[in-house]
Enzyme design. Structure first.
Site, PDB file in Angstrom:
ATOM      1  N   ASN A  40       8.378  47.120  69.289  1.00  0.00           N
ATOM      2  CA  ASN A  40       9.433  47.184  70.302  1.00  0.00           C
ATOM      3  C   ASN A  40       9.466  45.884  71.097  1.00  0.00           C
ATOM      4  O   ASN A  40       8.438  45.250  71.353  1.00  0.00           O
ATOM      5  CB  ASN A  40       9.290  48.408  71.208  1.00  0.00           C
ATOM      6  CG  ASN A  40       7.959  48.542  71.891  1.00  0.00           C
ATOM      7  OD1 ASN A  40       6.928  48.171  71.351  1.00  0.00           O
ATOM      8  ND2 ASN A  40       7.967  49.067  73.101  1.00  0.00           N
ATOM      9  N   ILE A  41      10.677  45.485  71.453  1.00  0.00           N
ATOM     10  CA  ILE A  41      10.903  44.229  72.163  1.00  0.00           C
ATOM     11  C   ILE A  41      11.788  44.531  73.365  1.00  0.00           C
ATOM     12  O   ILE A  41      12.978  44.862  73.199  1.00  0.00           O
ATOM     13  CB  ILE A  41      11.566  43.184  71.231  1.00  0.00           C
ATOM     14  CG1 ILE A  41      10.703  42.965  69.983  1.00  0.00           C
ATOM     15  CG2 ILE A  41      11.774  41.863  71.979  1.00  0.00           C
ATOM     16  CD1 ILE A  41      11.368  42.158  68.882  1.00  0.00           C
ATOM     17  N   CYS A  51      13.852  49.048  69.782  1.00  0.00           N
ATOM     18  CA  CYS A  51      12.698  49.859  69.368  1.00  0.00           C
ATOM     19  C   CYS A  51      12.030  49.260  68.123  1.00  0.00           C
ATOM     20  O   CYS A  51      12.665  48.547  67.340  1.00  0.00           O
ATOM     21  CB  CYS A  51      13.138  51.279  69.032  1.00  0.00           C
ATOM     22  SG  CYS A  51      13.647  52.267  70.432  1.00  0.00           S
ATOM     23  N   GLU A  53      11.153  50.748  65.368  1.00  0.00           N
ATOM     24  CA  GLU A  53      11.722  51.221  64.097  1.00  0.00           C
ATOM     25  C   GLU A  53      12.942  50.377  63.709  1.00  0.00           C
ATOM     26  O   GLU A  53      13.109  49.983  62.556  1.00  0.00           O
ATOM     27  CB  GLU A  53      12.167  52.689  64.225  1.00  0.00           C
ATOM     28  CG  GLU A  53      11.051  53.667  64.534  1.00  0.00           C
ATOM     29  CD  GLU A  53      10.782  53.853  66.022  1.00  0.00           C
ATOM     30  OE1 GLU A  53      10.921  52.887  66.797  1.00  0.00           O
ATOM     31  OE2 GLU A  53      10.418  54.980  66.392  1.00  0.00           O
TER      32      GLU A  53
HETATM   33  N1  THU Z   1      10.199  52.943  71.752  1.00  0.00           N
HETATM   34  C1  THU Z   1      10.104  52.558  70.444  1.00  0.00           C
HETATM   35  O1  THU Z   1       9.957  51.378  70.137  1.00  0.00           O
HETATM   36  N2  THU Z   1      10.144  53.521  69.505  1.00  0.00           N
HETATM   37  C2  THU Z   1      10.162  54.856  69.759  1.00  0.00           C
HETATM   38  O2  THU Z   1      10.120  55.650  68.826  1.00  0.00           O
HETATM   39  C3  THU Z   1      10.217  55.337  71.141  1.00  0.00           C
HETATM   40  C4  THU Z   1      10.425  54.298  72.171  1.00  0.00           C
HETATM   41  C5  THU Z   1      10.056  51.900  72.780  1.00  0.00           C
HETATM   42  C6  THU Z   1      11.300  51.511  73.529  1.00  0.00           C
HETATM   43  C7  THU Z   1      10.712  50.991  74.819  1.00  0.00           C
HETATM   44  O3  THU Z   1      10.356  49.633  74.647  1.00  0.00           O
HETATM   45  C8  THU Z   1       9.440  51.783  75.026  1.00  0.00           C
HETATM   46  O4  THU Z   1       9.134  52.337  73.752  1.00  0.00           O
HETATM   47  C9  THU Z   1       9.558  52.889  76.048  1.00  0.00           C
HETATM   48  O5  THU Z   1      10.648  53.703  75.796  1.00  0.00           O
END
Ligand code: THU
Length: 129
Positions: A40-41, A51, A53
């Protein structure tokens, strides 16, 4: 499957999450056994956050990969972190009914089919009917 989880765990280390401190890693397996990872960035303009994914999927697509079999997602939560709603839509559209492996830093693991996580999905098929 162990290798895919390990790669997602390593990708998680690269997460840029200074606002939530919630780090996520993802690893996507292609039909020809190549692994493409993402983290995630986050962004100071919160809505621009990407995210893990979707990072992995967009990286894969931009590298010419189009067929996928599994996606592993790793976060540091006891209750294993599932993909958010936006990611479910993107996973469905680009990966179809793949296996989704959720895991955490204690190696607790659960596996789902994407169709279980996004029942009655909307996709491009509806645009043709
Ligand atoms: N996030 C993800 O990268 N994948 C997920 O499945 C759930 C949420 C990230 C987005 C954000 O940077 C942090 O988690 C908190 O929501």
């Amino acid at each position: 499957m162990k290798d895919l989880i390990e790669q997602a765990r390593q990708a998680r280390e690269n997460a840029h999450a200074p606002f939530s401190n919630f780090k996520v890693g993802a690893a996507l397996l292609t039909e020809n056994e190549k692994i493409i990872t993402g983290c995630n960035i986050e962004n100071a303009s919160y809505g621009l956050t990407m995210c893990a994914e979707r990072t992995a999927i967009f990286k894969a697509i931009s590298e010419g990969e189009t067929k996928f079999t599994r996606l592993a997602i790793v976060a540091d939560t006891e209750n294993l972190t599932p993909p958010c709603g936006a990611c479910r839509q993107i996973i469905w559209e680009f990966c179809g009914d793949v296996e989704i492996i959720l895991s955490n830093l204690s190696s607790k693991t659960e596996t789902f089919q994407m169709s279980e996580l996004l029942p009655k999905a909307f996709d491009a098929g509806f645009l043709e009917s």
